[in-house]
Write a protein that holds these residues in place. Sequence first.
Motif, PDB file in Angstrom:
ATOM      1  N   GLU A  44      36.346 -23.853  -2.715  1.00 48.48           N
ATOM      2  CA  GLU A  44      37.566 -23.768  -1.900  1.00 48.48           C
ATOM      3  C   GLU A  44      37.995 -25.167  -1.469  1.00 48.48           C
ATOM      4  O   GLU A  44      37.793 -25.583  -0.332  1.00 48.48           O
ATOM      5  CB  GLU A  44      37.317 -22.868  -0.672  1.00 48.48           C
ATOM      6  N   LYS A  49      44.302 -23.762   3.328  1.00 47.44           N
ATOM      7  CA  LYS A  49      43.980 -22.354   3.570  1.00 47.44           C
ATOM      8  C   LYS A  49      43.456 -22.156   4.984  1.00 47.44           C
ATOM      9  O   LYS A  49      42.760 -23.017   5.527  1.00 47.44           O
ATOM     10  CB  LYS A  49      42.953 -21.847   2.553  1.00 47.44           C
ATOM     11  N   SER A  50      43.768 -21.008   5.549  1.00 46.67           N
ATOM     12  CA  SER A  50      43.250 -20.671   6.875  1.00 46.67           C
ATOM     13  C   SER A  50      41.899 -19.985   6.749  1.00 46.67           C
ATOM     14  O   SER A  50      41.670 -19.217   5.807  1.00 46.67           O
ATOM     15  CB  SER A  50      44.231 -19.764   7.617  1.00 46.67           C
ATOM     16  N   VAL A  51      41.007 -20.282   7.692  1.00 46.77           N
ATOM     17  CA  VAL A  51      39.626 -19.775   7.622  1.00 46.77           C
ATOM     18  C   VAL A  51      39.255 -19.139   8.953  1.00 46.77           C
ATOM     19  O   VAL A  51      39.423 -19.756  10.018  1.00 46.77           O
ATOM     20  CB  VAL A  51      38.627 -20.906   7.299  1.00 46.77           C
ATOM     21  N   ILE A  53      36.006 -17.742  10.970  1.00 47.46           N
ATOM     22  CA  ILE A  53      34.545 -17.808  10.955  1.00 47.46           C
ATOM     23  C   ILE A  53      34.012 -16.912  12.062  1.00 47.46           C
ATOM     24  O   ILE A  53      34.252 -17.160  13.249  1.00 47.46           O
ATOM     25  CB  ILE A  53      34.047 -19.256  11.147  1.00 47.46           C
ATOM     26  N   TYR A  76      40.190 -29.364   6.911  1.00 47.35           N
ATOM     27  CA  TYR A  76      40.683 -28.013   7.186  1.00 47.35           C
ATOM     28  C   TYR A  76      41.258 -27.984   8.602  1.00 47.35           C
ATOM     29  O   TYR A  76      40.547 -28.216   9.578  1.00 47.35           O
ATOM     30  CB  TYR A  76      39.564 -26.989   7.053  1.00 47.35           C
ATOM     31  N   ILE A  79      41.548 -23.429  11.310  1.00 44.18           N
ATOM     32  CA  ILE A  79      40.265 -22.734  11.442  1.00 44.18           C
ATOM     33  C   ILE A  79      40.226 -22.025  12.793  1.00 44.18           C
ATOM     34  O   ILE A  79      40.594 -22.599  13.822  1.00 44.18           O
ATOM     35  CB  ILE A  79      39.088 -23.714  11.328  1.00 44.18           C
ATOM     36  N   ALA A 122      43.663 -14.600   8.266  1.00 47.66           N
ATOM     37  CA  ALA A 122      43.097 -15.744   7.547  1.00 47.66           C
ATOM     38  C   ALA A 122      43.077 -15.514   6.040  1.00 47.66           C
ATOM     39  O   ALA A 122      42.984 -14.380   5.565  1.00 47.66           O
ATOM     40  CB  ALA A 122      41.695 -16.015   8.049  1.00 47.66           C
ATOM     41  N   LEU A 124      40.612 -16.913   4.183  1.00 48.89           N
ATOM     42  CA  LEU A 124      39.182 -16.845   3.884  1.00 48.89           C
ATOM     43  C   LEU A 124      38.405 -16.463   5.124  1.00 48.89           C
ATOM     44  O   LEU A 124      38.816 -16.792   6.245  1.00 48.89           O
ATOM     45  CB  LEU A 124      38.680 -18.202   3.375  1.00 48.89           C
ATOM     46  N   ILE A 126      34.400 -16.507   6.772  1.00 44.99           N
ATOM     47  CA  ILE A 126      32.991 -16.909   6.695  1.00 44.99           C
ATOM     48  C   ILE A 126      32.205 -16.012   7.641  1.00 44.99           C
ATOM     49  O   ILE A 126      32.524 -15.912   8.836  1.00 44.99           O
ATOM     50  CB  ILE A 126      32.809 -18.394   7.051  1.00 44.99           C
ATOM     51  N   LYS A 154      39.508  -9.474   2.443  1.00 41.47           N
ATOM     52  CA  LYS A 154      39.555 -10.926   2.371  1.00 41.47           C
ATOM     53  C   LYS A 154      38.417 -11.444   1.499  1.00 41.47           C
ATOM     54  O   LYS A 154      37.428 -10.746   1.248  1.00 41.47           O
ATOM     55  CB  LYS A 154      39.443 -11.534   3.774  1.00 41.47           C
TER      56      LYS A 154
END
Length: 498
Positions: A44, A49-51, A53, A76, A79, A122, A124, A126, A154
């Motif tokens: 990635e 991109k928005s993540v 977590i 990034y 986030i 988001a 992505l 995590i 996702k």
Amino acid sequence: MRTLLTSAQMRSADQFTIANKPIASIDLMEKAARAFVQCFLRDEFDATKSVAIFCGKGNNGGDGLAIAHLLMANGYENIKVYIVNFSKKQSDDFTINLQRIDESRCKKVVINQPSDLKSLKADLVIDAILGSGLDKALTGDYEELVQFINKQHKKVYAVDVPTGFFSEGKLPEVYNGIKAYKTISFQRPKINFFFPESAAATEKFEVVEIELNELFIQKQEADFYLTDESDIQKKLQPRKLFSHKGTYGHALIIAGNTDTMGAALLSSMACLHTGAGLTTACIPQSGLIALNTSLPEVMALPRDEYTRIENPKKYQAIAIGPGLGTNPENEKLLESLILANQPLVIDADALNILGERPDLIDKLVPNTILTPHVKEFDRLFGEHDSWWDRVQSAKEKAKRLKIVIVLKNQYIFICLPTGKVLINLTGHPAMAQGGMGDILTGIIAGFVAQRYSATDAAILACYIHGKAGDHLAQEQFVVTASHLSARISKEIKVLISI
């Protein structure tokens, strides 16, 4: 061979490393987070991109917080950290990393109950909610939160282990944990990653090095081990001057029937390419033209309803089963070979005969090698409702009978008379074609004929069989058994030359 540890043993490895490196636990956590991020960024690399977590309050959540900080340092910008506040307890290292997040520009949301999460926008996700060590299915708030995340469809990256997945032991019939695209695991893969049920939890996994003490890990008592290329190189023996065909043994392949001569040809071909000095195929009279035409190097022993192997001791290896058929004559032939006190390589229809004759199983000679796929194994040793239970049965049977059981799947479990289970990592889905088992049987017989031990023959054969498939899959969408057989000798040559 690399030792595979349980989750409890991995925690011990963490503590040993912290005490003896020495390294502070928060610094070891940072090292793990850096390894995760390096792996993540290879997949990635688009920092726009928005993540999201999701962090529990234990050390897995602490990893997630450190990952958030490092991703921001790598560009990034978008986030958001979700603190899963379902427990009053939190680890010391989680507390330290939470303070770092509070002091940063990272957005933070506290989830006190699943209903607090109304949407998830988001690109992505995590997953750092719960780490390894879980041995019960998710319930309550954790289950509700995980189901909400899964329904968003996702792309999820799991930290060390997907939340809700057991690192070892029997998995629940219905998995209700995180469904990850990829799991990035620390130092060692989890034992359960090698079982087919893991496909419900993660599409793929990758292991990253975090510099735990390898000497400590390798000294741990374990049931499961991984075979590596270095293990194969140590076992393979180069050919020496003044050796001859007698040096490399005589293999007998008892295989094929009127409609299944292909199995006999494939097994014989693989045995030939593995290096047996002499190969004889015991086949029906009707198959002689096919054998002489396609494999002139292989001798023939015509088989009929009265065939008996008069002097089995003249062969250094006898493999029986591919395409054989399960008629009474072949049952008698198999029984006579077992009673002749000769170790065998038993596959396919010979295994099915054994499944109907459990009395013969207890008469198997030590160092016999069985090569069942899942259905053949269950016919032999009873139905199993999980792969964990199946492998435990194979482990127990191999130890009690003093035989080697090669239990075939994407990852092959080689169960040894010592009680150890070796997991073979080579092999590719492109090999999902008929005849691959026949090739594996021929390779094993070829190594046994060359006087490798049953254990070494099984280890070498599984690795080389899979490695040949891996290389061919780089060029071909589908790998056929015939293509793979022609590659065997090349793979052996490369491994010996390295």
